[in-house]
Scaffold this active site. Structure first.
Site, PDB file in Angstrom:
ATOM      1  N   MET A  14      -8.330  -4.383   9.748  1.00 12.47           N
ATOM      2  CA  MET A  14      -7.445  -4.413  11.193  1.00 12.47           C
ATOM      3  C   MET A  14      -6.500  -2.892  11.611  1.00 12.47           C
ATOM      4  O   MET A  14      -6.428  -2.872  12.951  1.00 12.47           O
ATOM      5  CB  MET A  14      -6.550  -5.321  11.175  1.00 12.47           C
ATOM      6  CG  MET A  14      -6.543  -6.455  10.791  1.00 12.47           C
ATOM      7  SD  MET A  14      -5.945  -7.660  10.598  1.00 12.47           S
ATOM      8  CE  MET A  14      -5.303  -8.253  12.587  1.00 12.47           C
ATOM      9  N   GLU A  15      -7.089  -1.588  10.922  1.00 14.69           N
ATOM     10  CA  GLU A  15      -6.141  -0.406  11.691  1.00 14.69           C
ATOM     11  C   GLU A  15      -6.890   0.918  11.972  1.00 14.69           C
ATOM     12  O   GLU A  15      -6.942   1.939  12.067  1.00 14.69           O
ATOM     13  CB  GLU A  15      -4.839   0.175  10.624  1.00 14.69           C
ATOM     14  CG  GLU A  15      -3.792  -0.938  10.483  1.00 14.69           C
ATOM     15  CD  GLU A  15      -4.550  -2.570   9.449  1.00 14.69           C
ATOM     16  OE1 GLU A  15      -3.598  -3.193   9.844  1.00 14.69           O
ATOM     17  OE2 GLU A  15      -5.312  -1.942   8.373  1.00 14.69           O
TER      18      GLU A  15
ATOM     19  N   MET B 200     -10.706 -11.722   9.301  1.00 14.07           N
ATOM     20  CA  MET B 200     -11.963 -12.776   9.482  1.00 14.07           C
ATOM     21  C   MET B 200     -11.577 -13.828   8.558  1.00 14.07           C
ATOM     22  O   MET B 200     -11.565 -13.623   6.615  1.00 14.07           O
ATOM     23  CB  MET B 200     -13.036 -11.376   8.868  1.00 14.07           C
ATOM     24  CG  MET B 200     -13.175 -11.399   9.923  1.00 14.07           C
ATOM     25  SD  MET B 200     -14.747 -10.472  10.066  1.00 14.07           S
ATOM     26  CE  MET B 200     -16.063 -10.003   8.151  1.00 14.07           C
TER      27      MET B 200
ATOM     28  N   ASP C 156     -11.295  -8.334  -1.182  1.00 11.02           N
ATOM     29  CA  ASP C 156     -11.061  -9.335  -1.235  1.00 11.02           C
ATOM     30  C   ASP C 156     -12.843  -9.418  -0.623  1.00 11.02           C
ATOM     31  O   ASP C 156     -13.306  -7.624  -0.145  1.00 11.02           O
ATOM     32  CB  ASP C 156     -11.274 -10.333  -0.452  1.00 11.02           C
ATOM     33  CG  ASP C 156     -10.615  -9.916   1.083  1.00 11.02           C
ATOM     34  OD1 ASP C 156     -11.825 -11.132   1.837  1.00 11.02           O
ATOM     35  OD2 ASP C 156      -9.362  -9.069   1.182  1.00 11.02           O
TER      36      ASP C 156
ATOM     37  N   GLU D 140       1.027  -0.843   0.254  1.00 10.03           N
ATOM     38  CA  GLU D 140       0.170  -0.099  -0.539  1.00 10.03           C
ATOM     39  C   GLU D 140       0.736   1.552  -0.253  1.00 10.03           C
ATOM     40  O   GLU D 140       0.794   2.780  -0.606  1.00 10.03           O
ATOM     41  CB  GLU D 140      -0.861   0.079   0.970  1.00 10.03           C
ATOM     42  CG  GLU D 140      -2.009  -1.472   1.616  1.00 10.03           C
ATOM     43  CD  GLU D 140      -2.262  -1.429   2.991  1.00 10.03           C
ATOM     44  OE1 GLU D 140      -3.261  -2.051   2.506  1.00 10.03           O
ATOM     45  OE2 GLU D 140      -1.792  -0.712   3.440  1.00 10.03           O
TER      46      GLU D 140
ATOM     47  N   GLY E  26     -11.972  -5.906   3.808  1.00  6.09           N
ATOM     48  CA  GLY E  26     -12.558  -6.917   3.395  1.00  6.09           C
ATOM     49  C   GLY E  26     -13.470  -6.418   3.178  1.00  6.09           C
ATOM     50  O   GLY E  26     -15.153  -5.796   4.254  1.00  6.09           O
TER      51      GLY E  26
END
Length: 225
Positions: free
Chosen positions: A168-169, A147, A192, A11, A77
């Site tokens: 997650m951030e 997940m 995804d 990223e 996701g």
């Protein structure tokens, strides 16, 4: 100046490819890249995956008086059947979805939710429109969890049914930026979609593509600031 936080190396590299880098500064394990992105001053850094890493990077950026706003950009996701890989989620609120003191606080102890600056949301929508990228304005749910199990999905959507993506951030970035009175925005390109059966294959094949698309969005966004 806009502070840009990325969780993964792919990223950050996608952003740096378009930056004219002027200097770097190392604080602990966080290296900050200062320069110009489409004619606008930015400071971009790699936080690493997870809420603690994101909180540390955000704290470091927020202590720079030249940083006016924080943008957390990267991949996530998707949580909705109608979403596709490559779609963009523009946050209007960000939740620390795995924060849970409900045994003592009841329902009020489930999640910490932070509202996103409306002006930044508007500019992000204009950026997505200019690039002809499908996007959705919605909630971003943050957990220290990738997940992969159906029960993870059911638990999250049971508590935060309006969430458009999971990552997650963002929740940590939102909480720290709010504490420093810095407007923030979380932008996520979907690598995804949790409800698609080929979810693991999607992430491995499309994460790099999603990183490049996220970088294009941040370029268009910064041009509007």
């Amino acid at each position: 100046m806009t502070g840009i936080i990325c969780a993964m190396e792919s990223e950050l590299q996608a952003v740096l490819e378009h930056m004219i880098e002027e200097k770097t500064r190392q604080v602990g394990q966080v290296r900050i890249h200062y320069g110009m992105l489409d004619g606008k001053k930015v400071a971009a850094c790699l936080s690493g995956v997870g809420k603690v890493n994101a909180a540390m990077a955000t704290t470091i950026l927020c202590q720079d008086p030249e940083i006016e706003r924080i943008v957390n950009v990267g991949v996530a996701g998707g949580l909705k059947e109608e979403q596709s890989v490559g779609d963009l989620v523009i946050s209007d609120e960000v939740a620390q979805a795995d924060f849970d003191t409900s045994p003592i606080d009841g329902e009020a102890g489930i999640g910490l939710v932070f509202k996103v600056d409306e002006g930044l949301v508007e500019k992000a929508c204009l950026a997505a429109h200019s690039l002809n990228i499908p996007y959705r304005i919605g909630g971003v749910a943050t957990q220290d969890l990738f997940m992969s199990r159906e029960e993870d999905y059911k638990k999250l959507l049971g508590r935060f049914p309006e969430s458009a993506c999971s990552e997650m951030e963002g929740g940590a970035v939102a909480q720290v930026a709010t504490a420093f009175n810095k407007p923030f925005l979380v932008l996520r390109t979907l690598s995804d979609v949790a409800v698609h059966n080929d979810n693991p294959l999607e992430f491995s094949e499309f994460a790099k593509m999603a990183s490049r698309q996220a970088a294009n969005v941040i370029r268009a966004f910064c041009a509007l600031i």
